[in-house]
Design an enzyme around this catalytic site. Structure first.
Site, PDB file in Angstrom:
ATOM      1  N   HIS A 250       0.826  -1.201   0.000  1.00 42.89           N
ATOM      2  CA  HIS A 250       0.000   0.000   0.000  1.00 42.89           C
ATOM      3  C   HIS A 250       0.862   1.254   0.000  1.00 42.89           C
ATOM      4  O   HIS A 250       2.033   1.228   0.389  1.00 42.89           O
ATOM      5  CB  HIS A 250      -0.936  -0.006   1.214  1.00 42.89           C
ATOM      6  CG  HIS A 250      -2.034  -1.021   1.106  1.00 42.89           C
ATOM      7  ND1 HIS A 250      -3.128  -1.048   1.947  1.00 42.89           N
ATOM      8  CD2 HIS A 250      -2.212  -2.053   0.235  1.00 42.89           C
ATOM      9  CE1 HIS A 250      -3.933  -2.038   1.605  1.00 42.89           C
ATOM     10  NE2 HIS A 250      -3.390  -2.672   0.565  1.00 42.89           N
TER      11      HIS A 250
ATOM     12  N   GLU B 292       0.744   3.884   1.865  1.00 41.79           N
ATOM     13  CA  GLU B 292       1.208   4.270   3.201  1.00 41.79           C
ATOM     14  C   GLU B 292       2.417   3.435   3.620  1.00 41.79           C
ATOM     15  O   GLU B 292       3.384   3.950   4.202  1.00 41.79           O
ATOM     16  CB  GLU B 292       0.075   4.087   4.223  1.00 41.79           C
ATOM     17  CG  GLU B 292      -1.178   4.902   3.891  1.00 41.79           C
ATOM     18  CD  GLU B 292      -2.193   4.122   3.087  1.00 41.79           C
ATOM     19  OE1 GLU B 292      -3.396   4.301   3.342  1.00 41.79           O
ATOM     20  OE2 GLU B 292      -1.784   3.324   2.215  1.00 41.79           O
TER      21      GLU B 292
ATOM     22  N   CYS C 162      -6.297   1.751   5.302  1.00 43.32           N
ATOM     23  CA  CYS C 162      -6.997   0.536   5.708  1.00 43.32           C
ATOM     24  C   CYS C 162      -6.568   0.161   7.130  1.00 43.32           C
ATOM     25  O   CYS C 162      -5.663   0.766   7.714  1.00 43.32           O
ATOM     26  CB  CYS C 162      -6.706  -0.599   4.735  1.00 43.32           C
ATOM     27  SG  CYS C 162      -5.002  -1.203   4.820  1.00 43.32           S
TER      28      CYS C 162
ATOM     29  N   CYS D 229      -2.814  -0.861   7.439  1.00 42.25           N
ATOM     30  CA  CYS D 229      -1.893   0.277   7.398  1.00 42.25           C
ATOM     31  C   CYS D 229      -2.000   1.125   8.657  1.00 42.25           C
ATOM     32  O   CYS D 229      -1.012   1.704   9.120  1.00 42.25           O
ATOM     33  CB  CYS D 229      -2.170   1.138   6.172  1.00 42.25           C
ATOM     34  SG  CYS D 229      -1.583   0.414   4.620  1.00 42.25           S
TER      35      CYS D 229
END
Length: 374
Positions: free
Chosen positions: A289, A291, A316, A319
């Site tokens: 992801h 992040e 999410c 994360c």
């Protein structure tokens, strides 16, 4: 602040300028007739003259070029340089002009950091109706016996004239308004049926928001996150992230397969390429992801207390626990995600501030979609 308004004929340029004058203390500025000449000369004026000569009813066509009378508060200038010199010395005051005749003039205006370009357009049928209301009654035919035919012919000629001039003003290769409208920060679609409705929607739009002139830190960093997202190769969703500390960028990231693996967009992640729904098959997903990429790039030693993470999509749950672990103090996101509630609960317990950033509306704005009771 200096606002320029461009747009199609009978779309509402002068009306919006008058709104700014009456409700926000703007003063209207204008250019003298020959002030906007450039090396090609006033090509648009010549084209309009040529079109006029080719159309039978010049009397009706002449009504199309009616301009609103200048307000007593307006000021006129012999050149663009003179206007800009005047405004630059008084940039903290409020000025508006509908004299943005071509891109050469727009380029001169746009160099000033206090200039904002607004465009206004409307469907052709709406603009034709406004023209009819503005131009008043049609002339009566001399022979009552041929009244019906004459009226129909006159209406057809008038419509043809209006469409011809509208096309010239929009699409002329040198001085057409369309290239200017495409560069406007705010592009209004004005289908308002009354002045009261138009003024109400303009009031909700917050045209004077300073973020449109110079982005706030939130706007600036969120724009960088959105730009990072354009590098994403994930087939499911583009996401970008920026980590900031003391208003300085520490790292950026976007989602996609790890270094050395085939890009997700080239078949590198089977889960994403199968198009599974949100939350399904996450254990088999190979994409990192945005992040995660940004945090890995930064490293915990560069984050510490006070770091702010900007992401164009709310993180999410997976994360969010990593964001908490590395010591990020605040998370700012633009778009929601399916796990927003779970993520918010994690951040709340860990003492990480979470907030959504909603920038002022830019781009194409349909005024009838504005909430009058906002």
């Amino acid at each position: 602040m200096f606002i320029g308004i461009c747009g199609s004929i009978c779309a509402g340029r002068s009306t919006i300028a008058q709104y700014l004058v009456a409700h926000h203390g703007f003063t209207r500025l204008s250019l003298d007739a020959d002030a906007s000449q450039h090396p090609e000369g006033q090509a648009l004026s010549r084209a309009v003259t040529d079109a006029t000569a080719a159309i039978a009813s010049t009397a009706l066509l002449s009504r199309l070029t009616i301009t609103s009378p200048r307000s007593k508060q307006s000021q006129s200038f012999p050149s663009v340089d003179a206007l800009l010199e005047f405004v630059t010395k008084r940039w903290r005051e409020r000025w508006v002009t509908t004299d943005v005749p071509n891109e050469a003039v727009l380029d001169m205006y746009a160099r000033r950091p206090f200039f904002l370009l607004i465009s206004v357009d409307a469907p052709l049928t709406v603009r034709w109706q406004r023209f009819q209301e503005r131009s008043g009654e049609q002339p009566e035919p001399e022979d009552p016996m041929t009244a019906e035919t004459t009226d129909a012919d006159a209406a057809a000629v008038a419509i043809t004239n209006f469409v011809a001039l509208s096309d010239i003003l929009l699409y002329h290769p040198v001085d057409g308004q369309l290239p200017l409208m495409s560069r406007a920060t705010v592009r209004l679609l004005n289908t308002s049926s009354s002045l009261a409705h138009l003024y109400a929607t303009l009031g909700n739009l917050d045209l004077l928001n300073p973020d449109r002139l110079r982005p706030s830190w939130d706007s600036y960093f969120m724009s960088l996150a959105s730009l990072a997202a354009q590098r994403s190769n994930c087939m499911k969703r583009r996401v970008g992230c920026v980590v900031v500390r003391d208003k300085r960028v520490v790292s950026t990231g976007y989602n996609g397969t790890p270094r050395g693996l085939r890009n997700c967009g080239e078949g590198g992640c089977g889960r994403c390429n199968e198009g599974q729904g949100s939350g399904h098959g996450l254990a088999t997903c190979l994409c990192i992801h945005a992040e995660e990429n940004a945090l890995l790039e930064a490293g915990r030693e560069r984050l510490r207390e006070g770091a702010v993470l900007y992401c164009d999509t709310c993180p999410c749950l997976t994360c969010s626990i990593k964001i908490v672990q590395v010591g990020v103090s605040e998370v700012v996101y633009s778009q929601g995600y399916s796990m927003d509630g779970d993520t918010a609960a994690v951040f709340s317990e860990a003492g990480v501030r979470l907030r959504q950033f909603v920038p002022p509306a830019n781009g194409l704005i349909h005024l009838e979609k504005m909430d009058l009771y906002k």
